[in-house]
Design an enzyme around this catalytic site. Structure first.
Site, PDB file in Angstrom:
ATOM      1  N   LYS A  67     -11.983   3.327  12.732  1.00 49.76           N
ATOM      2  CA  LYS A  67     -10.791   3.906  13.358  1.00 49.76           C
ATOM      3  C   LYS A  67     -10.993   4.139  14.855  1.00 49.76           C
ATOM      4  O   LYS A  67     -10.114   3.863  15.669  1.00 49.76           O
ATOM      5  CB  LYS A  67     -10.379   5.204  12.653  1.00 49.76           C
ATOM      6  CG  LYS A  67      -9.795   4.985  11.272  1.00 49.76           C
ATOM      7  CD  LYS A  67      -8.590   4.044  11.315  1.00 49.76           C
ATOM      8  CE  LYS A  67      -8.020   3.748   9.956  1.00 49.76           C
ATOM      9  NZ  LYS A  67      -6.941   2.733   9.996  1.00 49.76           N
ATOM     10  N   ASP A 116      -3.950 -12.708   3.449  1.00 48.22           N
ATOM     11  CA  ASP A 116      -5.237 -12.031   3.565  1.00 48.22           C
ATOM     12  C   ASP A 116      -5.467 -11.881   5.066  1.00 48.22           C
ATOM     13  O   ASP A 116      -5.583 -12.883   5.773  1.00 48.22           O
ATOM     14  CB  ASP A 116      -6.337 -12.902   2.921  1.00 48.22           C
ATOM     15  CG  ASP A 116      -7.735 -12.323   3.146  1.00 48.22           C
ATOM     16  OD1 ASP A 116      -8.663 -12.756   2.437  1.00 48.22           O
ATOM     17  OD2 ASP A 116      -7.897 -11.452   4.035  1.00 48.22           O
ATOM     18  N   TYR A 131     -15.425   4.275   7.854  1.00 50.40           N
ATOM     19  CA  TYR A 131     -13.972   4.329   8.096  1.00 50.40           C
ATOM     20  C   TYR A 131     -13.694   4.924   9.473  1.00 50.40           C
ATOM     21  O   TYR A 131     -12.891   4.392  10.226  1.00 50.40           O
ATOM     22  CB  TYR A 131     -13.331   5.189   7.014  1.00 50.40           C
ATOM     23  CG  TYR A 131     -11.848   5.353   7.100  1.00 50.40           C
ATOM     24  CD1 TYR A 131     -11.293   6.583   7.463  1.00 50.40           C
ATOM     25  CD2 TYR A 131     -10.987   4.312   6.774  1.00 50.40           C
ATOM     26  CE1 TYR A 131      -9.915   6.757   7.510  1.00 50.40           C
ATOM     27  CE2 TYR A 131      -9.607   4.486   6.810  1.00 50.40           C
ATOM     28  CZ  TYR A 131      -9.089   5.715   7.176  1.00 50.40           C
ATOM     29  OH  TYR A 131      -7.720   5.890   7.204  1.00 50.40           O
ATOM     30  N   GLY A 179       0.826  -1.217   0.000  1.00 48.98           N
ATOM     31  CA  GLY A 179       0.000   0.000   0.000  1.00 48.98           C
ATOM     32  C   GLY A 179       0.855   1.259   0.000  1.00 48.98           C
ATOM     33  O   GLY A 179       2.090   1.189  -0.071  1.00 48.98           O
TER      34      GLY A 179
HETATM   35  C1  VAH Z   1      -8.092   8.656   3.613  1.00 45.29           C
HETATM   36  N1  VAH Z   1      -5.690   8.951   3.289  1.00 45.29           N
HETATM   37  O1  VAH Z   1      -8.242   9.620   2.889  1.00 45.29           O
HETATM   38  C2  VAH Z   1      -6.702   8.402   4.187  1.00 45.29           C
HETATM   39  C3  VAH Z   1      -6.558   9.085   5.517  1.00 45.29           C
HETATM   40  C4  VAH Z   1      -6.871  11.245   6.766  1.00 45.29           C
HETATM   41  C5  VAH Z   1      -6.972  10.555   5.456  1.00 45.29           C
HETATM   42  O2  VAH Z   1      -7.262   8.418   6.513  1.00 45.29           O
HETATM   43  O3  VAH Z   1      -8.997   7.913   3.903  1.00 45.29           O
END
Ligand code: VAH
Length: 313
Positions: A143, A50, A139, A9
């Site tokens: 987190k 994975d 996301y 990545g």
């Molecule tokens: C995103 N690059 O855009 C990542 C990151 C703060 C941004 O978490 O999801």
């Protein structure tokens, strides 16, 4: 021995190479779900993994007798918002597998959080280290859950877990995949390739950003920090700069005067960006493990354009 997931990545590609240079190639086992034939695959131990496969992860960790796990494999914000259940299963399933492996083999552990762990009700300017976190993206939910889970594994099982809340990361080696801040990488590539860029993030949208060299140094510095000095663990606010699209465009124009910026806002990614802070406060990281960033917008732009001119010619 360090096992890295998500090694192909945007972060992993450069972190594996840097760690191999510091700790020795054979001591950094790179893993990813695919093999892309890159130097990361060729210049040291590489395994297909994975991260949702718990037994394979445990088997590799035992095979190489790892004492450190750097867990980077995840879906980023824009992709996660398009596939929320896949994101939950991969981001949280992968994390719990990595934490369980670290617990069973007594490994030190690093995984990144993000400014995406904050939401619309979080104070937006100089966001504090300790404040309300009610993100409105999958996301962000991943987190915040990840931060809490990593702290739990520290308190409950004594796993030495550490993490940082990354801002948008800018780099020229491996492109980000599916992030909201990717515009700040794409703009440099387009400045060299076509001399113009159409931003999917609107004018005035300030977000924290950091150049990859500073991000890599932060990971290594935090992992090598004296644990007795750590008041926080998962995860530290860190940032180098905060800017809006028109500011990075103006900085590029200093070097490429004919560069043209235009806007075609993507509502999905604009909504994600709008829910995040304008700037976060990195004081805790500075005080507890001496974090500091070397690159500001000006210095990063000079280096990005130089390196991309060479890469894209
Ligand atoms: C995103 N690059 O855009 C990542 C990151 C703060 C941004 O978490 O999801």
């Amino acid at each position: 021995k360090i096992l890295v997931t998500g090694s192909l990545g945007q972060i992993g590609t450069e972190l594996v190479t840097k760690m191999r240079g510091i700790y020795g190639s054979d001591n950094v086992i790179a893993t990813d779900i695919r093999d892309n034939g890159s130097t990361v695959v060729k210049e040291g131990p590489f395994e297909i993994l994975d991260v949702t496969d718990a037994s394979k992860m445990h088997e590799l960790a035992k095979k190489y007798k790892v004492d450190t796990i750097v867990h980077l494999a995840a879906l980023l914000s824009a992709t996660a918002e398009k596939n929320p259940l896949l994101a939950w299963n991969l981001n949280m399933g992968g994390l719990v597998n990595a934490l369980e492996t670290a617990r069973e083999l007594n490994c030190q552990f690093f995984t990144p959080s993000s400014i995406g762990a904050f939401g619309p009700s979080t104070p937006k300017d100089q966001t504090p280290q300790d404040t309300i976190q009610r993100p409105t993206t999958m996301y962000g939910v991943n987190k915040v859950s990840g931060e809490l889970l990593c702290d739990y594994y520290f308190y409950k099982f004594g796993v030495d877990t550490r993490g940082v809340r990354f801002p948008g990361l800018i780099s020229y080696v491996a492109q980000p995949g599916g992030g909201t801040t990717d515009y700040a990488v794409e703009i440099y590539y387009e400045a060299i390739k076509s001399g113009r860029y159409t931003s999917y993030i609107g004018e005035g949208t300030k977000m924290d950003m950091m150049y990859m060299p500073d991000a890599l140094n932060a990971i290594i510095q935090l992992m090598e920090a004296d644990s007795a000095k750590l008041v926080h663990r998962n995860a530290f606010n860190i940032t180098a700069m905060s800017f809006a699209p028109e500011e990075i465009a103006a900085e590029i124009k200093k070097h490429i005067p004919q560069f043209e910026m235009s806007y075609n806002v993507d509502p999905a990614r604009q909504a994600i960006a709008d829910s995040w802070p304008n700037s976060i406060d990195p004081t805790a990281a500075k005080e507890e493990w001496g974090f500091k960033a070397d690159y500001d917008l000006g210095k990063m732009t000079v280096d990005m354009l130089d390196k991309l001119k060479a890469k894209l010619k």
